[in-house]
Design a protein around this motif. Structure first.
Motif, PDB file in Angstrom:
ATOM      1  N   ARG A   3       2.008   1.207 -10.320  1.00  0.00           N
ATOM      2  CA  ARG A   3       1.173   2.410 -10.139  1.00  0.00           C
ATOM      3  C   ARG A   3       2.016   3.652  -9.872  1.00  0.00           C
ATOM      4  O   ARG A   3       1.754   4.728 -10.415  1.00  0.00           O
ATOM      5  CB  ARG A   3       0.194   2.189  -8.978  1.00  0.00           C
TER       6      ARG A   3
ATOM      7  N   GLU B 254       1.481  -2.180  -7.106  1.00  0.00           N
ATOM      8  CA  GLU B 254       1.740  -0.886  -6.491  1.00  0.00           C
ATOM      9  C   GLU B 254       2.984  -0.227  -7.095  1.00  0.00           C
ATOM     10  O   GLU B 254       3.010   0.987  -7.320  1.00  0.00           O
ATOM     11  CB  GLU B 254       1.913  -1.049  -4.979  1.00  0.00           C
TER      12      GLU B 254
ATOM     13  N   LYS C 270       0.866  -1.189   0.000  1.00  0.00           N
ATOM     14  CA  LYS C 270       0.000   0.000   0.000  1.00  0.00           C
ATOM     15  C   LYS C 270       0.897   1.232   0.000  1.00  0.00           C
ATOM     16  O   LYS C 270       0.964   1.972   0.984  1.00  0.00           O
ATOM     17  CB  LYS C 270      -0.926   0.011   1.216  1.00  0.00           C
TER      18      LYS C 270
END
Length: 305
Positions: free
Chosen positions: A183, A180, A151
């Motif tokens: 991203r 992640e 996260k």
């Protein structure tokens, strides 16, 4: 994408595996404890030895490890930059993130080599991050934050380069971590990943490479023998590692876990070295032989599409 409770790192140990939060809590607690007795200049990895790379490092930064380390962990960090399509001047324009930075020594070393525009280290250990910021942070150029690899607390497309060194095998859901990373990378940005594998984890890693469309994987180097060379030299009587280990102000439990001369911390199981204390701890089930299951150590590079 897999459920966070379905896997344990790349090893995919589904049967009887603890939940993701339990794993993360245990990892954080272990490294909080390690941070309490680590010394300035300590790296939390097994290192590698490559004479050509060592010569190159000494040309770039003469005496880079004089009096502070044996130079093996720095070589492992330098390996993360090998194969990347950036010139010396281009490195200076990059925004770099290290996930799993420990106490920050590796990222600090890299920033002094290539001087990126901005560098951020992230780790789940609050104690490690506090120490890194106290000793190594340099304003906006180098900072450290506490956080979860699955996260990441960053904006989409915030970084040009993400590195991950000997860390992802501890993550409950590596699929989430890779997504992640994709991203927070800019399109055209790069991901440099280096870690230890057992047969099952390498199969799983290969499967993830094929499944995650955001990445184009273009480089793999097997550095197993280079890592084993580092471990053997650290295990030699009178080595820099042995001397530093003897000087550390460590609690008894840490010395028991670390084994004779710190062999467990140095990755001695990876080369088949098990001292008498290790055998006793394994017999008493105080410590498992999990490290001995690993058989390769590899560096991979990917480009964000």
């Amino acid at each position: 994408m897999t459920n966070g409770n379905a896997t344990t790192g790349l090893r995919d140990l589904n049967v009887g595996a603890p939940g993701a939060d339990q794993i993360k809590g245990a990892v954080s607690a272990v490294y909080d404890d390690v941070a309490s007795w680590s010394r300035t200049g300590d790296f939390w990895n097994w290192g590698m030895h490559d004479q050509e790379m060592l010569n190159e490092l000494n040309r770039l930064r003469p005496g880079f490890n004089a009096g502070v380390s044996d130079g093996f962990s720095e070589q492992l960090y330098y390996q993360t930059l090998r194969g990347l399509p950036y010139s010396k001047e281009e490195f200076k324009t990059l925004k770099v993130l290290e996930v799993g930075c420990g106490m920050g020594e590796g990222l600090n070393f890299l920033t002094r080599l290539v001087d990126p525009a901005r560098a951020v280290g992230l780790d789940i250990s609050g104690a490690a991050i506090r120490r890194a910021n106290a000793l190594l942070a340099r304003g906006d150029r180098l900072a450290y934050v506490e956080g979860d690899a699955e996260k990441l607390p960053f904006e989409d497309g915030e970084f040009d380069l993400v590195i991950n060194v000997e860390s992802s095998h501890n993550y409950p859901d590596v699929d989430l971590f890779f997504h992640e990373v994709a991203r927070v990378l800019k399109p055209g940005g790069h991901f440099s990943h280096i870690d230890v594998f057992d047969p099952a984890s390498y199969v799983r890693f290969t499967k993830l490479q094929q499944e995650i469309a955001d990445f184009e994987w273009f480089h793999e180097r097997d550095v197993t023998e280079n890592v084993k060379s580092s471990i053997r030299q650290r295990m030699a009587p009178g080595s820099f590692f042995r001397k530093e280990y003897a000087r550390k102000q460590m609690p008894l439990r840490a010395r028991i876990i670390g084994g004779i001369g710190g062999s467990h911390y140095a990755g001695a199981d990876f080369i088949g070295h098990r001292d008498a204390l290790a055998k006793v701890l394994e017999f008493a089930r105080i410590r498992t032989r999990s490290v001995a299951e690993y058989e390769s150590y590899r560096h991979h590079l990917a480009r964000r599409g």
